[in-house]
Motif scaffolding. Structure first.
Motif, PDB file in Angstrom:
ATOM      1  N   PHE A 133       3.027  -4.649   3.735  1.00  0.00           N
ATOM      2  CA  PHE A 133       4.143  -3.699   3.612  1.00  0.00           C
ATOM      3  C   PHE A 133       3.576  -2.422   3.023  1.00  0.00           C
ATOM      4  O   PHE A 133       2.736  -2.464   2.120  1.00  0.00           O
ATOM      5  N   CYS A 134       4.006  -1.280   3.532  1.00  0.00           N
ATOM      6  CA  CYS A 134       3.522  -0.015   2.969  1.00  0.00           C
ATOM      7  C   CYS A 134       4.673   0.956   2.735  1.00  0.00           C
ATOM      8  O   CYS A 134       5.730   0.886   3.379  1.00  0.00           O
ATOM      9  N   LEU A 135       4.448   1.826   1.789  1.00  0.00           N
ATOM     10  CA  LEU A 135       5.371   2.922   1.480  1.00  0.00           C
ATOM     11  C   LEU A 135       4.564   4.198   1.605  1.00  0.00           C
ATOM     12  O   LEU A 135       3.708   4.494   0.769  1.00  0.00           O
ATOM     13  N   ASN A 136       4.784   4.940   2.690  1.00  0.00           N
ATOM     14  CA  ASN A 136       3.973   6.113   3.027  1.00  0.00           C
ATOM     15  C   ASN A 136       4.819   7.371   3.049  1.00  0.00           C
ATOM     16  O   ASN A 136       6.050   7.318   3.212  1.00  0.00           O
ATOM     17  N   VAL A 137       4.130   8.486   2.911  1.00  0.00           N
ATOM     18  CA  VAL A 137       4.780   9.796   2.977  1.00  0.00           C
ATOM     19  C   VAL A 137       4.027  10.671   3.967  1.00  0.00           C
ATOM     20  O   VAL A 137       2.892  10.377   4.352  1.00  0.00           O
ATOM     21  N   ALA A 171       8.629   6.763   4.633  1.00  0.00           N
ATOM     22  CA  ALA A 171       8.984   5.582   5.419  1.00  0.00           C
ATOM     23  C   ALA A 171       8.357   4.364   4.775  1.00  0.00           C
ATOM     24  O   ALA A 171       7.303   4.446   4.137  1.00  0.00           O
ATOM     25  N   ALA A 172       9.005   3.213   4.956  1.00  0.00           N
ATOM     26  CA  ALA A 172       8.546   1.970   4.354  1.00  0.00           C
ATOM     27  C   ALA A 172       8.654   0.851   5.371  1.00  0.00           C
ATOM     28  O   ALA A 172       9.481   0.891   6.284  1.00  0.00           O
ATOM     29  N   GLY A 173       7.791  -0.165   5.200  1.00  0.00           N
ATOM     30  CA  GLY A 173       7.860  -1.331   6.070  1.00  0.00           C
ATOM     31  C   GLY A 173       6.515  -1.734   6.614  1.00  0.00           C
ATOM     32  O   GLY A 173       5.476  -1.529   5.974  1.00  0.00           O
ATOM     33  N   SER A 174       6.510  -2.295   7.810  1.00  0.00           N
ATOM     34  CA  SER A 174       5.283  -2.728   8.460  1.00  0.00           C
ATOM     35  C   SER A 174       4.435  -1.522   8.845  1.00  0.00           C
ATOM     36  O   SER A 174       4.971  -0.482   9.249  1.00  0.00           O
ATOM     37  N   PRO A 175       3.102  -1.631   8.712  1.00  0.00           N
ATOM     38  CA  PRO A 175       2.247  -0.444   8.841  1.00  0.00           C
ATOM     39  C   PRO A 175       2.359   0.317  10.154  1.00  0.00           C
ATOM     40  O   PRO A 175       2.459   1.549  10.144  1.00  0.00           O
ATOM     41  N   ARG A 176       2.333  -0.377  11.299  1.00  0.00           N
ATOM     42  CA  ARG A 176       2.322   0.349  12.575  1.00  0.00           C
ATOM     43  C   ARG A 176       3.550   1.235  12.756  1.00  0.00           C
ATOM     44  O   ARG A 176       3.406   2.430  13.051  1.00  0.00           O
ATOM     45  N   ALA A 223       0.841  -1.205   0.000  1.00  0.00           N
ATOM     46  CA  ALA A 223       0.000   0.000   0.000  1.00  0.00           C
ATOM     47  C   ALA A 223       0.865   1.240   0.000  1.00  0.00           C
ATOM     48  O   ALA A 223       1.950   1.265   0.588  1.00  0.00           O
ATOM     49  N   THR A 224       0.363   2.259  -0.675  1.00  0.00           N
ATOM     50  CA  THR A 224       0.902   3.604  -0.503  1.00  0.00           C
ATOM     51  C   THR A 224       0.076   4.277   0.590  1.00  0.00           C
ATOM     52  O   THR A 224      -0.825   3.680   1.161  1.00  0.00           O
ATOM     53  N   GLY A 225       0.338   5.535   0.861  1.00  0.00           N
ATOM     54  CA  GLY A 225      -0.475   6.226   1.855  1.00  0.00           C
ATOM     55  C   GLY A 225       0.118   7.564   2.240  1.00  0.00           C
ATOM     56  O   GLY A 225       1.318   7.792   2.089  1.00  0.00           O
ATOM     57  N   MET A 226      -0.761   8.432   2.717  1.00  0.00           N
ATOM     58  CA  MET A 226      -0.372   9.745   3.231  1.00  0.00           C
ATOM     59  C   MET A 226      -0.631   9.762   4.730  1.00  0.00           C
ATOM     60  O   MET A 226      -1.775   9.607   5.171  1.00  0.00           O
ATOM     61  N   VAL A 227       0.417   9.910   5.517  1.00  0.00           N
ATOM     62  CA  VAL A 227       0.274  10.029   6.967  1.00  0.00           C
ATOM     63  C   VAL A 227       0.100  11.514   7.278  1.00  0.00           C
ATOM     64  O   VAL A 227       1.065  12.286   7.317  1.00  0.00           O
ATOM     65  N   GLU A 228      -1.150  11.906   7.464  1.00  0.00           N
ATOM     66  CA  GLU A 228      -1.493  13.298   7.740  1.00  0.00           C
ATOM     67  C   GLU A 228      -2.523  13.318   8.860  1.00  0.00           C
ATOM     68  O   GLU A 228      -3.162  12.300   9.146  1.00  0.00           O
ATOM     69  N   PRO A 229      -2.701  14.456   9.523  1.00  0.00           N
ATOM     70  CA  PRO A 229      -3.693  14.510  10.606  1.00  0.00           C
ATOM     71  C   PRO A 229      -5.057  14.033  10.137  1.00  0.00           C
ATOM     72  O   PRO A 229      -5.530  14.415   9.064  1.00  0.00           O
ATOM     73  N   HIS A 230      -5.672  13.183  10.951  1.00  0.00           N
ATOM     74  CA  HIS A 230      -6.964  12.584  10.602  1.00  0.00           C
ATOM     75  C   HIS A 230      -7.899  12.698  11.796  1.00  0.00           C
ATOM     76  O   HIS A 230      -7.510  12.415  12.925  1.00  0.00           O
ATOM     77  N   GLN A 231      -9.143  13.084  11.514  1.00  0.00           N
ATOM     78  CA  GLN A 231     -10.111  13.368  12.573  1.00  0.00           C
ATOM     79  C   GLN A 231     -10.347  12.196  13.499  1.00  0.00           C
ATOM     80  O   GLN A 231     -10.525  12.380  14.709  1.00  0.00           O
ATOM     81  N   TYR A 232     -10.326  10.984  12.976  1.00  0.00           N
ATOM     82  CA  TYR A 232     -10.657   9.815  13.786  1.00  0.00           C
ATOM     83  C   TYR A 232      -9.429   8.962  14.103  1.00  0.00           C
ATOM     84  O   TYR A 232      -9.234   8.544  15.238  1.00  0.00           O
ATOM     85  N   ALA A 233      -8.617   8.701  13.089  1.00  0.00           N
ATOM     86  CA  ALA A 233      -7.467   7.798  13.256  1.00  0.00           C
ATOM     87  C   ALA A 233      -6.270   8.474  13.904  1.00  0.00           C
ATOM     88  O   ALA A 233      -5.279   7.822  14.180  1.00  0.00           O
ATOM     89  N   GLY A 234      -6.360   9.763  14.178  1.00  0.00           N
ATOM     90  CA  GLY A 234      -5.212  10.517  14.675  1.00  0.00           C
ATOM     91  C   GLY A 234      -4.353  10.964  13.531  1.00  0.00           C
ATOM     92  O   GLY A 234      -4.168  12.154  13.282  1.00  0.00           O
TER      93      GLY A 234
END
Length: 429
Positions: free
Chosen positions: A239-243, A254-259, A171-182
């Motif tokens: 495995f995820c590759l997030n920004v 960052a890349a690797g395990s999601p948590r 998965a890709t993904g954007m780690v940004e402020p989120h109303q529910y997930a933090g």
């Protein structure tokens, strides 16, 4: 000053007001292709080389156009590593993590995912396949007596068929402020973006969203984030590759395990995006811009992020002003339509909130959270192409930001409300 509106900006002048601008520290942008390769070289957990093998069917879940994720660049890096591991291009399926948002058009797919467009499929939540359940006790709900409502086995975890049948899920993904997930990103791209309605109904229902710890910017002790992570252990990603990003662009990869990926990038985001607020204001102007101001469903995040974050900056009876283009009106997906239905049929914010506290369909949660804000504060949407829809949704439409603010007001301007964390000064140190 200039504030974002769609792909451009507008000039805002408030000469009769006392104005403070909330500018987060920001940070230095990275070269995304190079940073992605570095992250893949030093993953948080086993590498793709240790996970992928010739003949594997691989699903890569990517974000949709409501996120500013450089998915084409991240796909380059991921598919390059898969090729090195012997995985054939024809064995890769790219799933757009839509959740309940509308499907992307062919043109949008081509623009967002470039040379990989032929591998892309839109997720359809109605076609999701069950991969397991999370027991209510594990989900933290046994003591609340909700096992009967969820079924004997607990919450069903369903995902896109291509994800369910894959040997490896990325998965890709954007780690940004989120109303529910933090913070967003990590498992959320798969379990919500490529998930079925039962999971979305549970995670976005009033019982879970009303629990302590479910809030913007918080990961530890957040029941919503904890549930996503547990669901990810069943459904993926492996495995995820997030920004993460700030006002200047992409700040970290960052890349690797999601948590651990989410936690590392959340730390980078907090450092770049936090602004301490030590007093209360009459009005907050909350900037959005593209892609989030394409519709009211997404743009309303600016108001809820301001009022329901770590530090509410408004005085009692204050107002939030959101300049938003809204070329799609309320929005075109299932969630967007449910959002519009609840708000446009409500006689007041109190009435909507109280009715929704008894339950609602997935996607409508944005109306529930917005109604919570509207019970305390007025929300004005300016500069939009859909003022009638704004008014139907219990908010106020004005032509300009200046029209929405009373002269003499003490005003806080947050140019990028989606990516600014307003925090208590004691927690900003």
């Amino acid at each position: 000053m200039e504030l974002p509106l769609g792909e451009g900006t507008i000039d805002v002048d408030l000469p009769d007001c006392d104005v403070t601008v909330a500018e987060p520290p920001g940070g230095e942008p990275v070269d995304v292709p190079a940073a992605a390769e570095r992250a893949l070289d030093r993953p948080l957990g086993p590498s793709i080389a240790n996970r992928a093998f010739p003949g594997d069917d691989v699903a890569i879940v990517v974000t949709d156009v409501t996120r500013a994720t450089p998915d084409d660049v991240l796909l380059d890096a991921l598919i390059g590593r898969l090729t090195n591991a012997g995985v054939e291009r024809s064995d890769v399926t790219i799933v757009v993590g839509l959740g309940l948002h509308r499907p992307l058009t062919d043109d949008e797919i081509a623009e967002a995912y470039g040379e990989y467009a032929d591998l892309v499929v839109n997720h359809d939540p109605d076609e999701a396949t069950a991969v397991g359940h999370i027991d209510p006790a594990v989900a933290g709900e046994a003591e609340r007596g909700s096992a009967g409502a969820l079924g004997a086995q607990g919450v069903p975890i369903e995902v896109n068929p291509a994800v369910a049948s894959a040997d490896l899920v990325l998965a890709t993904g954007m780690v940004e402020p989120h109303q529910y997930a933090g913070f967003s990103g990590g498992a959320k791209t798969v379990v919500v973006g490529a998930g079925g309605e039962p999971l979305i109904r549970y995670t976005h229902g009033p019982e879970l969203l009303g629990r302590d710890g479910v809030r913007l910017g918080r990961i530890e002790g957040n029941p919503f984030r904890d549930f996503l992570d547990r669901a990810g252990e069943l459904a993926g990603p492996d495995f995820c590759l997030n920004v993460t990003h700030g006002p200047s662009g992409i700040l970290d990869v960052a890349a690797g395990s999601p948590r651990p990926v989410v936690r590392e990038l959340a730390d980078s985001a907090r450092e770049a995006l936090s602004v301490p607020v030590d007093r209360a204001y009459d009005a907050v102007v909350a900037g959005v811009g593209a892609p989030k101001d394409a519709n009211l469903y997404q743009a309303s995040r600016a108001a809820t992020y301001v009022a329901l974050g770590d530090r509410n900056p408004l005085r009692e009876g204050g107002r939030i002003v959101v300049p938003a283009a809204l070329p799609e009106g309320a929005g075109e997906g299932t969630g967007e339509r449910r959002f519009l239905e609840w708000l446009s049929n409500g006689s007041s914010a109190d009435a909507v909130y109280e009715a929704m506290a008894n339950g609602y369909e997935p996607g409508a949660q944005r109306a529930f959270v917005l109604a919570r804000v509207l019970r305390e504060f007025d929300v004005y949407v300016t500069n939009s192409q859909a003022p009638a829809i704004v008014e139907d949704c219990l908010m106020r439409a004005e032509e300009t930001v200046a029209d929405a603010i009373e002269p003499g007001s003490d005003v806080l301007i947050v140019p990028d409300a989606i990516d600014t964390l307003l925090v208590d000064p004691d927690r900003s140190k």
